[in-house]
Design a protein around this motif. Structure first.
Motif, PDB file in Angstrom:
ATOM      1  N   ILE A 136       0.762  -1.209   0.170  1.00 24.32           N
ATOM      2  CA  ILE A 136      -0.111  -0.142  -0.016  1.00 24.32           C
ATOM      3  C   ILE A 136       0.939   1.208   0.047  1.00 24.32           C
ATOM      4  O   ILE A 136       1.748   1.248   0.746  1.00 24.32           O
ATOM      5  N   PRO A 137       0.526   2.265  -0.946  1.00 21.38           N
ATOM      6  CA  PRO A 137       1.439   3.402  -1.035  1.00 21.38           C
ATOM      7  C   PRO A 137       1.260   4.039   0.289  1.00 21.38           C
ATOM      8  O   PRO A 137       0.375   4.111   1.059  1.00 21.38           O
ATOM      9  N   SER A 138       2.174   4.934   0.624  1.00 20.46           N
ATOM     10  CA  SER A 138       2.398   5.642   1.804  1.00 20.46           C
ATOM     11  C   SER A 138       1.262   7.029   1.908  1.00 20.46           C
ATOM     12  O   SER A 138       0.961   7.193   3.208  1.00 20.46           O
ATOM     13  N   VAL A 139       1.121   7.451   0.891  1.00 24.04           N
ATOM     14  CA  VAL A 139      -0.043   8.580   0.824  1.00 24.04           C
ATOM     15  C   VAL A 139      -1.521   7.968   1.439  1.00 24.04           C
ATOM     16  O   VAL A 139      -2.267   8.769   2.120  1.00 24.04           O
ATOM     17  N   VAL A 140      -1.524   6.604   1.001  1.00 24.22           N
ATOM     18  CA  VAL A 140      -2.747   6.256   1.384  1.00 24.22           C
ATOM     19  C   VAL A 140      -2.593   5.933   2.852  1.00 24.22           C
ATOM     20  O   VAL A 140      -3.989   6.015   3.722  1.00 24.22           O
ATOM     21  N   LEU A 143      -3.449   9.308   4.564  1.00 22.98           N
ATOM     22  CA  LEU A 143      -4.872   9.643   4.340  1.00 22.98           C
ATOM     23  C   LEU A 143      -5.618   8.886   5.267  1.00 22.98           C
ATOM     24  O   LEU A 143      -6.496   9.610   6.158  1.00 22.98           O
ATOM     25  N   TRP A 144      -5.400   7.705   5.644  1.00 25.72           N
ATOM     26  CA  TRP A 144      -6.110   7.083   6.626  1.00 25.72           C
ATOM     27  C   TRP A 144      -5.898   7.362   7.958  1.00 25.72           C
ATOM     28  O   TRP A 144      -6.744   7.476   8.767  1.00 25.72           O
ATOM     29  N   ILE A 146      -4.896  10.503   8.875  1.00 28.58           N
ATOM     30  CA  ILE A 146      -5.581  11.743   9.094  1.00 28.58           C
ATOM     31  C   ILE A 146      -6.955  11.556   9.383  1.00 28.58           C
ATOM     32  O   ILE A 146      -7.407  12.141  10.440  1.00 28.58           O
ATOM     33  N   PHE A 147      -7.792  10.770   8.692  1.00 29.51           N
ATOM     34  CA  PHE A 147      -9.377  10.730   8.886  1.00 29.51           C
ATOM     35  C   PHE A 147      -9.766   9.517   9.824  1.00 29.51           C
ATOM     36  O   PHE A 147     -10.897   9.645  10.206  1.00 29.51           O
ATOM     37  N   VAL A 148      -8.928   8.655  10.010  1.00 31.77           N
ATOM     38  CA  VAL A 148      -9.083   7.404  10.922  1.00 31.77           C
ATOM     39  C   VAL A 148      -8.646   7.243  12.044  1.00 31.77           C
ATOM     40  O   VAL A 148      -9.063   7.351  13.273  1.00 31.77           O
ATOM     41  N   MET A 254       5.683  10.869   3.213  1.00 35.54           N
ATOM     42  CA  MET A 254       4.203  11.347   3.367  1.00 35.54           C
ATOM     43  C   MET A 254       3.257  10.947   4.496  1.00 35.54           C
ATOM     44  O   MET A 254       2.431  12.040   5.049  1.00 35.54           O
ATOM     45  N   THR A 257       4.312  13.316   7.380  1.00 37.45           N
ATOM     46  CA  THR A 257       3.796  14.616   7.255  1.00 37.45           C
ATOM     47  C   THR A 257       2.525  14.818   7.545  1.00 37.45           C
ATOM     48  O   THR A 257       1.966  15.737   7.963  1.00 37.45           O
ATOM     49  N   MET A 258       1.713  13.782   7.111  1.00 44.00           N
ATOM     50  CA  MET A 258       0.340  13.956   7.339  1.00 44.00           C
ATOM     51  C   MET A 258      -0.070  13.721   8.736  1.00 44.00           C
ATOM     52  O   MET A 258      -1.470  14.367   8.953  1.00 44.00           O
TER      53      MET A 258
ATOM     54  N   GLY B 165       3.038   4.334  -6.607  1.00 42.56           N
ATOM     55  CA  GLY B 165       2.630   4.898  -5.349  1.00 42.56           C
ATOM     56  C   GLY B 165       3.256   6.125  -4.746  1.00 42.56           C
ATOM     57  O   GLY B 165       2.912   6.491  -3.610  1.00 42.56           O
ATOM     58  N   THR B 167       4.894   9.446  -3.909  1.00 41.18           N
ATOM     59  CA  THR B 167       4.629  10.930  -3.922  1.00 41.18           C
ATOM     60  C   THR B 167       5.755  11.860  -3.944  1.00 41.18           C
ATOM     61  O   THR B 167       5.896  12.566  -4.671  1.00 41.18           O
ATOM     62  N   TRP B 211     -10.297  10.004  -0.866  1.00 43.66           N
ATOM     63  CA  TRP B 211     -10.690   8.680  -0.745  1.00 43.66           C
ATOM     64  C   TRP B 211     -10.931   7.826  -2.079  1.00 43.66           C
ATOM     65  O   TRP B 211     -10.170   6.828  -2.158  1.00 43.66           O
TER      66      TRP B 211
END
Lengths: 328, 239
Positions: A136-140, A143-144, A146-148, A254, A257-258, B165, B167, B211
């Motif tokens: 799984i890419p690190s931005v994902v 993203l998870w 930040i929001f979860v 990434m 950072t988030m 993937g 960035t 998302w």
């Protein structure tokens, strides 16, 4: 990550002899071929040197200006041109070490489970799932995060801990923002668990059968065999795996950072925001307004480069040594 | 980046935004991974071959070690390097710079996997060819390499999936571009960078787009990784 391999495969032996003989004697085509291969092989070291040179040259104004004080100063003042890298170095090391602390029991436990205990029908899907996690890419992840992860951490971990133990335990004091060194450490831990567990599994399976069967023959239970024979044998390799994971965590940009809060101060508790070297580069590089600012950021990337190279080298050396020992 | 257009019905606006974004980002993310492949095609095989051939030689060991070192460089440092080298000289961001950064990341990965795959080819094959009178380079290029072909392809695909993937290398090289474009000379959009932008923005709708984009990205990465592992079978792998 692979150990320095003994000669193996189709191109060993005769290949090497022919390649060695090529410069002086032999077919012209073979000589040209050999030379071309060497030239291609040298591209990577040359590129590496070029990278070092380019970043170093760009960093020189800052090195000249701040000298050694760059590493000890905590001031990050782009307006007045005073820069110090200590908060970032601290943030990087703290979040990575925290990640390793969380990840190692999980990863080594997982590796032990997969190699020693799990029946085939569990081991295969679990191993596969771990590999998927690694893909799984690190931005994902970010993203998870930040929001979860961050809201969950804030509500279920940070607030309860801050309210109950906040006054007594220094690590838990301070307002619970959610984004914090803790969040950074947790997300890094999740990211390096598959990696450490994969390498640990390799190391554990490399423990020779003879050792395991000897222990069992002497009357040890499975637990005793694992804990007292297999694990000690594999410990240097596992340490190498852990350090490799640490190297990965140090360079991770990434996701951290988030969720880390991005405040250029040395964090005073687990719940306060921090800032890592990679994060400051990602956030501020495109907005560096002065040449000195840019040079300071370049110097930070140089420091990051240096730290990751040293850590990775130690790790590979350790893993190599274990593999060599097991091969005898 | 402008906020979504005003004055349209909510449903239309959302659908249009999602469709447009997905189309742009998917296509462009694909472009960005082809450029690196083309750039390093000539090097893909040869460096790995060199390492596999000249085993035991000190130079080869040093090169192998440095390849592993390069594998460990944080991707953002590579992005910064390409920025200092290409973007500053060109004067603007470009897809070429982004592709170059990804290619530099791809290089050590593919070199090592190629080396591993070539090593897996059994000695008997090359010795047989040599016994029949093949010269050295013919054996390697004509016999060993085709035998290792599927493994090398697997390695390339898996590495491509990994860098798709990424960035950080793209943040300062390919930058962002809200429009569809194929030109190498301009900035170009890429899925991971857009996810980062949208996720850290204050707009709720952009969070939802982030998302969705993440789903697309994971789908792509996993599809390629799984296809690489399961569809391409190396005859020597499971010994």
């Amino acid at each position: 990550m692979q150990p320095v391999p003994e000669e193996a495969g189709a191109l060993a032996g005769p290949g090497r002899a022919a390649l060695a003989a090529a410069p002086g004697r032999g077919n012209l085509a073979d000589r040209v071929y050999g030379a071309a291969l060497v030239a291609m092989g040298l591209v990577i070291p040359l590129l590496l040197g070029f990278i070092l040179l380019r970043v170093g040259i760009s960093a020189w104004p800052a090195v000249r200006e701040f000298g050694g004080g760059f590493l000890t100063s905590t001031e990050w003042n782009p307006v007045e041109g005073r820069f110090g890298a200590l908060p970032f170095v601290f943030g990087t090391l703290a979040s990575s070490l925290l990640a390793v602390l969380i990840a190692v029991p999980l990863a080594v436990g997982l590796a032990l489970f997969l190699t020693e205990l799990a029946p085939r029908w569990i081991a295969a899907p679990v191993a596969f799932g771990t590999e998927l996690l690694a893909a799984i890419p690190s931005v994902v992840y970010g993203l998870w995060g930040i929001f979860v992860l961050v809201p969950w951490l804030r509500a279920w971990v940070q607030e309860p801990l801050a309210n109950t133990l906040g006054d007594s335990v220094g690590l838990f004091r301070g307002p619970a923002y959610g984004v914090s060194i803790l969040a950074g450490g947790v997300i890094l831990a999740i990211m390096i668990v598959p990696f450490i567990s994969a390498v640990s599994r390799e190391v554990l399976s490399a423990v020779p059968r003879v050792q395991r069967e000897g222990a069992l023959a002497l009357g040890a239970t499975r637990w005793e065999m694992t804990w007292q024979v297999v694990l000690p044998y594999a410990v240097p390799g596992i340490i190498g795996a852990v350090i490799l994971g640490l190297g990965r965590a140090l360079g991770e940009t990434m996701a951290v950072t988030m969720v880390i809060g991005n405040r250029p101060d040395i964090p005073t508790s687990l719940f306060s925001p921090g800032y890592t070297m990679a994060s400051v580069l990602a956030n501020e590089f495109s907005e560096a307004s002065s040449d000195l600012y840019l040079a300071a950021l370049m110097e930070i990337s140089l420091i990051l480069f240096g730290i990751t190279v040293v850590v990775n080298t130690c790790a590979r050396f350790l893993v190599w040594r274990v593999a060599r020992r097991a091969g005898r | 980046m402008s906020a979504p257009a005003q004055g349209l019905a909510w449903r239309d606006r959302r659908r249009r935004a999602v469709n447009g974004t997905m189309l742009t980002l998917t296509g462009v993310a694909a472009l960005l991974t082809v450029v690196p492949l083309v750039l390093i095609l000539y090097h893909l095989l040869t460096a790995g071959l060199y390492l596999a051939e000249a085993q035991g030689s000190r130079l080869a060991n040093a090169v192998r070690f440095l390849t592993d070192v390069m594998n460990g460089i944080p991707s953002i440092v590579i992005g910064i390097f390409v920025w200092a080298w290409v973007v500053v000289s060109m004067g603007h961001f470009s897809a070429l710079a982004g592709g170059l950064a990804l290619a530099i990341m791809l290089l050590p990965m593919v070199t090592r996997t190629t080396e591993e795959m070539v090593r897996l080819v059994p000695r008997e094959m090359s010795e047989g060819a040599l016994a029949l009178g093949f010269t050295r380079w013919r054996t390697t290029l004509g016999v060993v390499l085709p035998a290792a072909r599927s493994g090398i392809l697997t390695g390339v695909l898996v590495s491509l999936a990994r860098i798709a993937g990424e960035t950080a290398p793209l943040l300062f090289t390919a930058f962002v571009n809200p429009y569809w474009g194929w030109r190498l000379n301009e900035p170009i959009a890429a899925l991971p960078v857009q996810i980062f932008q949208y996720a850290t923005s204050p707009f709720e709708e952009w969070h939802r787009l982030a998302w969705a984009a993440a789903l697309v990205l994971i789908g792509l990465v996993l599809a390629v990784s799984l296809a690489a592992r399961f569809l391409i079978r190396s005859p020597f792998k499971d010994r």
